[in-house]
Design an enzyme around this catalytic site. Sequence first.
Site, short mmCIF file in Angstrom:
data_model
loop_
_atom_site.label_atom_id
_atom_site.label_comp_id
_atom_site.label_asym_id
_atom_site.label_seq_id
_atom_site.Cartn_x
_atom_site.Cartn_y
_atom_site.Cartn_z
N SER A 27 31.71 -14.56 -85.33
CA SER A 27 32.11 -13.29 -84.83
C SER A 27 33.43 -12.72 -85.07
O SER A 27 34.37 -13.79 -85.40
CB SER A 27 31.83 -13.23 -83.18
OG SER A 27 32.73 -12.45 -82.50
N TYR B 240 33.92 -18.88 -76.17
CA TYR B 240 33.18 -18.22 -77.25
C TYR B 240 33.94 -18.10 -78.58
O TYR B 240 33.27 -18.45 -79.70
CB TYR B 240 32.82 -16.56 -76.61
CG TYR B 240 31.97 -15.73 -77.66
CD1 TYR B 240 30.64 -15.86 -77.79
CD2 TYR B 240 32.44 -14.93 -78.61
CE1 TYR B 240 29.82 -15.12 -78.64
CE2 TYR B 240 31.90 -13.98 -79.45
CZ TYR B 240 30.48 -14.26 -79.37
OH TYR B 240 29.79 -13.55 -80.28
N1 LIG Z 1 26.41 -7.73 -80.53
C1 LIG Z 1 27.52 -7.80 -81.10
O1 LIG Z 1 28.67 -7.07 -81.31
C2 LIG Z 1 27.89 -9.18 -81.70
C3 LIG Z 1 29.33 -9.45 -82.16
C4 LIG Z 1 29.61 -10.69 -82.78
C5 LIG Z 1 28.74 -11.64 -82.83
N2 LIG Z 1 27.42 -11.38 -82.21
C6 LIG Z 1 26.41 -12.88 -82.51
O2 LIG Z 1 25.19 -12.14 -82.78
C7 LIG Z 1 24.13 -13.03 -82.21
C8 LIG Z 1 23.01 -12.24 -81.95
O3 LIG Z 1 23.49 -11.41 -80.66
P1 LIG Z 1 23.20 -10.32 -80.28
O4 LIG Z 1 24.09 -9.37 -80.25
O5 LIG Z 1 21.65 -9.82 -80.88
O6 LIG Z 1 22.69 -10.58 -78.57
P2 LIG Z 1 21.35 -10.36 -77.86
O7 LIG Z 1 21.68 -10.76 -76.42
O8 LIG Z 1 20.66 -9.02 -77.88
O9 LIG Z 1 20.33 -11.68 -78.46
C9 LIG Z 1 20.80 -12.76 -78.31
C10 LIG Z 1 19.63 -13.75 -78.32
O10 LIG Z 1 19.54 -15.16 -78.35
C11 LIG Z 1 18.93 -15.71 -77.06
N3 LIG Z 1 19.63 -16.94 -76.63
C12 LIG Z 1 20.67 -17.09 -76.17
N4 LIG Z 1 20.58 -18.27 -75.74
C13 LIG Z 1 19.65 -18.74 -76.19
C14 LIG Z 1 19.35 -20.39 -76.16
N5 LIG Z 1 19.94 -21.46 -75.63
N6 LIG Z 1 18.23 -20.65 -76.82
C15 LIG Z 1 17.35 -19.80 -77.50
N7 LIG Z 1 17.81 -18.38 -77.67
C16 LIG Z 1 18.67 -18.03 -76.86
C17 LIG Z 1 18.77 -14.82 -76.14
O11 LIG Z 1 17.69 -14.97 -75.35
C18 LIG Z 1 18.79 -13.12 -76.89
O12 LIG Z 1 17.58 -12.93 -77.16
C19 LIG Z 1 24.81 -14.05 -81.50
O13 LIG Z 1 25.18 -15.42 -81.96
C20 LIG Z 1 26.13 -13.30 -81.11
O14 LIG Z 1 27.27 -14.12 -80.32
C21 LIG Z 1 27.14 -10.51 -81.89
#
Ligand SMILES: NC(=O)c1ccc[n+]([C@@H]2O[C@H](COP(=O)([O-])OP(=O)(O)OC[C@H]3O[C@@H](n4cnc5c(N)ncnc54)[C@H](O)[C@@H]3O)[C@@H](O)[C@H]2O)c1
Length: 269
Positions: free
Chosen positions: A147, A160
């Site tokens: 991120s 984070y």
């Molecule tokens: N959305 C953003 O703006 C953004 C920005 C930077 C980084 N990210 C990263 O992208 C990745 C995906 O995030 P997203 O935005 O799709 O969020 P999201 O919440 O839509 O999806 C994340 C998924 O990970 C699953 N998860 C969480 N903890 C878990 C665990 N212990 N075991 C198994 N599954 C688990 C959740 O149940 C969820 O379905 C993450 O690593 C997040 O940190 C997202």
Amino acid sequence: MFSLESKVALVTGAGRGIGRAIALQLAAAGAKVMANDLDAAPLEETNALTGGLAMPGDITDPAFPALLVDRTISELGGLDIIVNNAGYTWDNVIQKTTDEQFQAMLDIHVVAPFRVLRAASGFIRESAKREAAEGRRMQRKVVNITSISGTDGAAGQAGYASGKAAVIGLTRTMAKEWGRYNVNVNAVGFGLIGTRLVQPLSDDATIEVKGREIKVGVQQAVLDKVISTSPLGRAGTPEEAAGAVMFFCSPLSDFVTGELLMCTGGMRF
Ligand SMILES: NC(=O)c1ccc[n+]([C@@H]2O[C@H](COP(=O)([O-])OP(=O)(O)OC[C@H]3O[C@@H](n4cnc5c(N)ncnc54)[C@H](O)[C@@H]3O)[C@@H](O)[C@H]2O)c1
């Protein structure tokens, strides 16, 4: 332009958001997908769309990554692409951040990816040696998700940001350890992608982790500010986020390793 036919991919956190979009794009390119998520119901929806396999479970449970990797190999016949995507935020200013909270952020964003890769290492080394003996070179792929918080820092995200920075170190190290086994190990960092993780903060915006309700989301004012100051002037979609990951999963990146690709619409914090 490329096909992932005959490839086996493992995607964590594939029940929704970016992970689901990655799983769908991998399947559309021909890969057999093992999808994992904490939440079984949305994971089943992903699985119905990919036609692969699903294994619900908590990737931070110390024993789970090895079970997931072993089942992928035994039931799908190999392991060619690993996307360490599962993640969530548990934010607070440092004086209000507990040890448990900080550790949870390291556990999900760097310890779990480490355990997944360690669990896969035996298969990867043995496969690469066998393929070399047969005069073949099979390129395998690891993509770790990070991120802009990890690269730039973000107020309220000591845990984070630390976990997301650490996974870049893991990425660059594994690129060096596994280059000899023809594995490309890269990271993709996101800015603001429209998923549950970055919904406007509200009392309903919670997720359940280990029986605990954790508030996720971002203050509307912060969302407005980062969007208005970013070059593309909008949040990205999960499909756009998955596109950057697909580059590193595909033969297009066969000579790229140890790199970090920022998929942020030009945004910096
Ligand atoms: N959305 C953003 O703006 C953004 C920005 C930077 C980084 N990210 C990263 O992208 C990745 C995906 O995030 P997203 O935005 O799709 O969020 P999201 O919440 O839509 O999806 C994340 C998924 O990970 C699953 N998860 C969480 N903890 C878990 C665990 N212990 N075991 C198994 N599954 C688990 C959740 O149940 C969820 O379905 C993450 O690593 C997040 O940190 C997202």
